[in-house]
Design a protein around this motif. Structure first.
Motif, mmCIF file in Angstrom:
data_model
loop_
_atom_site.group_PDB
_atom_site.id
_atom_site.type_symbol
_atom_site.label_atom_id
_atom_site.label_comp_id
_atom_site.label_asym_id
_atom_site.label_seq_id
_atom_site.Cartn_x
_atom_site.Cartn_y
_atom_site.Cartn_z
ATOM 1 N N MET A 2 2.901 23.749 62.144
ATOM 2 C CA MET A 2 2.349 23.783 63.753
ATOM 3 C C MET A 2 3.543 23.074 64.421
ATOM 4 O O MET A 2 4.312 22.434 64.229
ATOM 5 N N ASP A 5 4.330 26.078 71.695
ATOM 6 C CA ASP A 5 5.125 27.267 71.979
ATOM 7 C C ASP A 5 6.284 26.961 73.054
ATOM 8 O O ASP A 5 6.344 26.062 73.438
ATOM 9 N N CYS A 118 9.131 25.937 57.298
ATOM 10 C CA CYS A 118 8.874 26.691 58.412
ATOM 11 C C CYS A 118 8.050 27.791 58.004
ATOM 12 O O CYS A 118 7.996 28.382 56.893
ATOM 13 N N ASP A 119 7.303 28.507 58.926
ATOM 14 C CA ASP A 119 6.626 29.581 58.641
ATOM 15 C C ASP A 119 6.944 30.606 59.648
ATOM 16 O O ASP A 119 7.911 30.503 60.288
ATOM 17 N N ASP A 120 6.024 31.898 59.739
ATOM 18 C CA ASP A 120 6.534 33.145 60.259
ATOM 19 C C ASP A 120 6.511 32.630 62.009
ATOM 20 O O ASP A 120 7.232 32.969 62.747
ATOM 21 N N THR A 121 5.469 31.880 62.271
ATOM 22 C CA THR A 121 5.374 31.396 63.813
ATOM 23 C C THR A 121 6.626 30.720 64.110
ATOM 24 O O THR A 121 7.162 30.838 65.416
ATOM 25 N N ARG A 124 9.749 32.820 64.435
ATOM 26 C CA ARG A 124 9.759 33.499 65.853
ATOM 27 C C ARG A 124 9.959 32.857 66.817
ATOM 28 O O ARG A 124 10.612 33.376 67.785
ATOM 29 N N GLN A 125 9.521 31.508 66.975
ATOM 30 C CA GLN A 125 9.841 30.713 67.870
ATOM 31 C C GLN A 125 11.382 30.048 67.897
ATOM 32 O O GLN A 125 12.110 30.089 69.025
#
Length: 398
Positions: A2, A5, A118-121, A124-125
Motif C-alpha cells: 500500500m 496515490d 512492489c505490486d502493480d499499483t 503504476r505510481q
C-alpha cells in the motif's frame, strides 16, 4: 503493498519551491515518503548518445556523480528503446525498477528506484512519478546548466555549442497525426547543419538546412539563417516567403550560402507544401518501396542572381515515412551506406530508433570520423485527426 496515490499538485508545488537543479531530489522525496524507496536516481543520455550520466537524489551534482555508463547493450538502452518499465530483483531481494522518463516522445532519460517490495499499483505510481519528472525537468532545465553540463562527456567545440542552441529543445515529437525525430553527427563537433520544427493548430512546420563552410563561420551563418526563417515563420509567412526572407538576409549580410528545405504539412489533409533551396532530395518509404521524392531545386539561399523560390506539393499518405537529410549522409565514405535498405529494415521502429540506426551506419562507414556534418530528420505520417488512431502503424517493441 500500500502507498498513498501521487498528488500531482503537491509534487509540482514542491518542485517549484526547490532549486531547479534538485528535480530528482523532489521526486525521490515523494517516492521515499510513499513507498520507502531507496537509491533513487535519474540517468540521462549524453550529447553524443553513447553514455548515460547519473544524477542521484543525495544532492550530488554532475561533477561528483558516478562515472558515465556505456549505453549500448545495457538494460537502460532496452528501456529507452522499448519505453517499457523494467523490474528485476537485486542481490538483497529488493526490486530494482527502471522507468523511462519521456515527454511527447522525447526520451529524456530513465528513473531508477530500489523498492523493498512492489505490486502493480506501486509500479503504476512509479511510472506516474517518472512522467511528472519529465515535465519537471523540461521546465527546470531552462534555469540551470546542470543538465547541459552533465551531457558533456566529450569536449564540445564552440561551433557545436552554437549549433545546439539553434535546434529545438527536443529532437523528437509525437502527435496524433505524426511522429518525428532528428539527429546530427558528430554531435560534439557540428558546424553548419540544422533542423527545426514547430506545431501550430493546423500545420506542422519543418526545415532542414546546411550552411556552407566550417567551424564557427558556418555556425554563425546557420544562426543568421535559422533566425531569419523563424522570424518570418512566426510572422505568419508561408514557405515561399520564408525562403525569400532567408535568401535576402544572407545576401544583405554577405555571410555566404546555404541549402535547405522548408515544409508545411496540413494536419487535416497530409498535403505538404515545400520549397527546395538546392538541397538533397528527401527519401520516402511507402509500403516496401523507397524512392527519392522528385523535387525541382531552386538556388541555395544567399546565391547572388535571380532567384524565385517555387512552391511544390507532396501528398503524404497514412503509413508514409519521409526522410530529410543533409549531404553529409551521402558524401564520401557515407555514400557506401545503403540508406534505402536500412530504411526498410527499420520500418517498424520508432523514428528516434531509425535515426539512431541510420546515423550509426554512416558513422561506421566513416570509421567514426566524418569530414562533414550529417543530419537526418524522419517524419512518420499517421493520418489526419479523424483517422489517426486506426491508421497509426504498430511499433515493434524491443
Amino acid at each position: 503493498m500500500m502507498g498513498e496515490d501521487l498528488e500531482l499538485g503537491e509534487l509540482l508545488a514542491a518542485a517549484e519551491a526547490a532549486p531547479p537543479g534538485e528535480s530528482v531530489e523532489v521526486v525521490a522525496h515523494d517516492l521515499q515518503k510513499r513507498f520507502g524507496a531507496e537509491c533513487v536516481s535519474f540517468l540521462f543520455v549524453d550529447l553524443i548518445g553513447e553514455r548515460l550520466v547519473r544524477l542521484t537524489a543525495a544532492g550530488s551534482t554532475a561533477e561528483d556523480a558516478d562515472e558515465p555508463i556505456e549505453l549500448l547493450g545495457s538494460v537502460y538502452d532496452r528501456v529507452l528503446q522499448s519505453q517499457r518499465q523494467h523490474v528485476e530483483a537485486d542481490d538483497q531481494g529488493s526490486r530494482r525498477v527502471i522507468t523511462p522518463v519521456t515527454n511527447r516522445g522525447d526520451r529524456i532519460g530513465v528513473l531508477e528506484v530500489t523498492l523493498q517490495a512492489c505490486d502493480d499499483t506501486v509500479l503504476r505510481q512509479v511510472r506516474e512519478a517518472a512522467h511528472a519528472l519529465a515535465y519537471i525537468i523540461v521546465t527546470d532545465r531552462r534555469f540551470t546548466d546542470l543538465y547541459h553540463l552533465g551531457r558533456r562527456t566529450t569536449r564540445t567545440s564552440l561551433a557545436a555549442e552554437i549549433q545546439h542552441q539553434l535546434l529545438p529543445s527536443a529532437p523528437c515529437c509525437e502527435a496524433d497525426e505524426f511522429t518525428l525525430a532528428a539527429g546530427l553527427i558528430p554531435a560534439d563537433d557540428i558546424g553548419g547543419d540544422t533542423y527545426d520544427y514547430t506545431l501550430d493548430r493546423d500545420t506542422l512546420h519543418l526545415s532542414i538546412t546546411d550552411a556552407m563552410g566550417h567551424d564557427t563561420d558556418s555556425a554563425l551563418l546557420a544562426t543568421l539563417l535559422v533566425g531569419a526563417l523563424r522570424q518570418s515563420r512566426r510572422s505568419g509567412c508561408d514557405a515561399v516567403k520564408q525562403a525569400n526572407h532567408a535568401h535576402q538576409t544572407l545576401l544583405s549580410h554577405h555571410r555566404g550560402l546555404a541549402t535547405g528545405q522548408l515544409l508545411c504539412v496540413d494536419l487535416d489533409t497530409g498535403l505538404c507544401e515545400l520549397v527546395n533551396a538546392g538541397h538533397p532530395r528527401p527519401l520516402r518509404l511507402r509500403g516496401d518501396t523507397v524512392e527519392e521524392v522528385e523535387l525541382a531545386a531552386n538556388l541555395p539561399f544567399g546565391v547572388a542572381g535571380p532567384s524565385s523560390y517555387r512552391l511544390q506539393e507532396l501528398q503524404l499518405l497514412p503509413g508514409d515515412r519521409l526522410v530529410l537529410l543533409t549531404d553529409g549522409m551521402q558524401e564520401r565514405d557515407a555514400a557506401a551506406v545503403d540508406l534505402a535498405s536500412i530504411m526498410r529494415e527499420t520500418r517498424a521502429l520508432h523514428p528516434r530508433e531509425a535515426v539512431r540506426s541510420l546515423t550509426g551506419a554512416v558513422l561506421e562507414a566513416c570509421y567514426g570520423h566524418l569530414k562533414d556534418d550529417a543530419t537526418i530528420l524522419i517524419l512518420d505520417w499517421h493520418g489526419s485527426r479523424d483517422r489517426a488512431t486506426r491508421s497509426r502503424p504498430d511499433r515493434t517493441r524491443l
